[in-house]
Design a protein around this motif. Structure first.
Motif, short mmCIF file in Angstrom:
data_model
loop_
_atom_site.label_atom_id
_atom_site.label_comp_id
_atom_site.label_asym_id
_atom_site.label_seq_id
_atom_site.Cartn_x
_atom_site.Cartn_y
_atom_site.Cartn_z
N MET A 1 0.84 -1.20 0.00
CA MET A 1 0.00 0.00 0.00
C MET A 1 0.87 1.25 0.00
O MET A 1 1.81 1.35 0.80
N GLU A 2 0.57 2.18 -0.90
CA GLU A 2 1.36 3.41 -0.98
C GLU A 2 1.00 4.36 0.16
O GLU A 2 -0.18 4.61 0.42
N ARG A 3 2.01 4.85 0.85
CA ARG A 3 1.83 5.86 1.89
C ARG A 3 2.65 7.08 1.48
O ARG A 3 3.87 6.99 1.31
N THR A 4 1.98 8.19 1.32
CA THR A 4 2.58 9.37 0.70
C THR A 4 2.90 10.44 1.72
O THR A 4 2.07 10.78 2.57
N ARG A 5 4.13 10.95 1.64
CA ARG A 5 4.47 12.17 2.36
C ARG A 5 4.27 13.34 1.40
O ARG A 5 4.91 13.42 0.35
N ARG A 6 3.35 14.23 1.74
CA ARG A 6 3.04 15.36 0.87
C ARG A 6 4.14 16.41 0.92
O ARG A 6 4.87 16.52 1.90
N ALA A 7 4.22 17.20 -0.14
CA ALA A 7 5.16 18.32 -0.18
C ALA A 7 4.50 19.52 0.50
O ALA A 7 4.06 20.48 -0.14
N VAL A 8 4.43 19.47 1.84
CA VAL A 8 3.62 20.43 2.57
C VAL A 8 4.22 21.84 2.59
O VAL A 8 3.51 22.81 2.86
N HIS A 9 5.52 21.97 2.30
CA HIS A 9 6.13 23.29 2.31
C HIS A 9 6.14 23.96 0.93
O HIS A 9 6.55 25.11 0.79
N ALA A 10 5.66 23.22 -0.07
CA ALA A 10 5.49 23.81 -1.39
C ALA A 10 4.37 24.84 -1.32
O ALA A 10 3.34 24.63 -0.68
N GLY A 11 4.62 25.98 -1.96
CA GLY A 11 3.65 27.07 -1.91
C GLY A 11 3.97 28.10 -0.85
O GLY A 11 3.35 29.17 -0.81
#
Length: 264
Positions: A1-11
């Protein structure tokens, strides 16, 4: 199962517009004048917002030869989460505006099996910016080339633990396809950081800071982990990546001592 770390500092810390980000990185990579080198196996690069450090980071990442590298170990300091150990990610993939970077789950499991690492929550992972700020550059440099990453959050380690993790990771230096990306800014100066060291013989405050940082960089370039520890004890320079850098230096000391022993 894919578990994703988002690019939360983008933007915020860097643009989330893929076209604009790609153009910025291309421009900085061209302007730095560095060329790809198979002899460069690791870099220390900053993790401030790209408006402050993006052009500087290019001098590190432009050295990577994607034809000769298939795995990147990321070592970043922990700014918000306290741990006296190193921590691995629960994610299977790190997102960036320029494409996904898959985590090497086999190496992750090897490290986990050592019993020396904890596994950080995804919330801790996403809150930390130190490794994320390296990801867009890695995604850009490796566009069109297969690569996996091994993110390691480096906690507030004792000198003994720095040496232990260095020994543990040293075996990965043996493989020339492995690359090490160490995240660190250098002196954080001012009352806000509770650090106001000032050598008046150097002139202006910024000159004193530059001299202090360059002294540390010269020691790092020598590869002497104990000398770097002594430097930190003497000046207490607020290098936020001191622990990842120390682990990195210990890795390479073990590697070089092993080569000397083999080659006689």
């Amino acid at each position: 199962m894919e578990r994703t770390r988002r690019a939360v500092h983008a933007g915020s810390w860097y643009t989330d517009n893929a076209r604009q980000l790609g153009e910025e990185l291309d421009r900085w990579l061209r302007a730095c004048g560095q060329s790809k080198s198979p002899d460069v196996r690791g870099v220390i690069a900053p993790h401030a917002g790209y408006s402050y450090s993006g052009h500087c980071a290019a001098f590190a990442f432009a050295n990577i030869d994607p034809q000769r590298t298939s795995r990147v170990f990321l070592l970043g300091p922990s700014h918000h989460y306290y741990t006296p150990r190193c921590a691995l990610s629960k994610a299977t993939v790190y997102k960036t505006p320029l494409g996904d970077l898959p985590i090497d789950l086999e190496v992750n499991d090897e490290l986990k099996a050592s019993g020396k690492f904890e596994v950080m929550d995804l919330q801790v992972d996403e809150a930390e910016h130190s490794m994320e700020m390296h990801l867009p550059y890695l995604a850009k440099v490796f566009q069109g080339w297969p690569v996996k990453i091994v993110p390691i959050l480096v906690g507030a380690l004792s000198p003994e633990s720095e040496a232990m993790y260095g020994r543990l990771l040293a075996k990965y230096v043996d493989d020339p396809r492995n690359f090490f990306s160490v995240s660190s800014d250098f002196c954080h100066w001012g009352s806000r950081f509770n650090y106001v060291y000032y050598d008046r013989k150097q002139g202006a405050i910024y000159k004193s800071i530059e001299t202090l940082d360059r002294k540390g960089m010269e020691i790092i370039e020598s590869g002497d982990a104990d000398s770097f520890k002594d430097y930190l004890l003497e000046y207490d320079n607020t290098i936020c990546g001191r622990h990842p850098i120390s682990v990195f230096l210990h890795e390479w000391e073990v590697y070089f001592f092993k080569r000397i022993a083999i080659e006689g």
